[in-house]
Design a protein around this motif. Structure first.
Motif: not given
Lengths: 116, 116
Positions: A38-39, A41-42, A44-46, A50-51
């Motif tokens: 997910q990190l 693919d995004t 951006a920092d999460l 946010g996961f």
DNA sequence: GCGAAAGTACGATCGCTGTCAAACTTTGAT
DNA sequence: ATCAAAGTTTGACAGCGATCGTACTTTCGC
């Protein structure tokens, strides 16, 4: 009685000092692999919340710690939220190709795959 | 009263049907990783007894089974010896770059490293 | 200040997995 | 036929690690 927000995060390891064993143990768990993917693919920092992961809050904390100690993510506070960033470049320097191979395969695993 | 030597080995999976999860679990164990690395370095098939691993005979059997079910090795009999071959090409087709990344890092981990 | 929000820390389970020893099987050689 | 060699199978055991609930801490907004 406030402690400064700086040292609210345990120390991050030098990636060069992280044993391969620790890295593979980190990536061998599906929840943690999902976090990393997910990190990726995004791009951006999460924040932790946010996961999209199917575990309780305290279990999530556990997984983030494992990832941090494996040199895969960097954590820092923004207000009351703990942010998570992929340590892409540093990690790739020490374990070339590994993250790419795992994340690529993980994306394929997680998708339904509609290929004829 | 002999059974033919052919089906003395349990079936090998189609690598495309092996979940990434199984592969990473296989590679996350240091003994199994050592087996794979030795196969890579030798570039030839090895009998079970031909590996340098610090476990008992029955434990070794266990590890070879895990590797076989992960699609990483192919086993076949020669006389009384069970031979082990890396399924390099098949595996690389399905998990590109993974084996290389892991084995490369593992070699670095296992060596003393005398770099200044 | 106060309460809510966001996580962390701490114990406690509980299942999985790596390990071994002992008994067994199959093949090859004598 | 027998014996040795090479592994496998089975059962038992120990330790680790993923999980959760509960209690705690820190920060933000009012």
């Amino acid at each position: 009685m406030g402690v400064m927000s700086a040292d609210r995060i345990p120390p991050h390891p030098d990636v060069r000092a992280v044993p391969l064993q620790r890295v593979l143990e980190a990536l061998a768990d599906p929840v943690r692999r999902s976090i990393v993917t997910q990190l990726c693919d995004t791009a951006a920092d999460l924040k932790c919340g946010g996961f999209d992961i199917p575990v309780s809050n305290s279990t999530a904390t556990h997984h983030f710690r494992i990832l941090r100690e494996a040199g895969l993510i960097r954590q820092y506070y923004v207000g009351t939220s703990r942010m998570n960033a992929l340590r892409r470049d540093e990690f790739d320097d020490v374990f070339p190709g590994l993250l790419d191979a795992v994340v690529s395969a993980d994306r394929r695993s997680s998708r339904p795959d509609a290929t004829a």
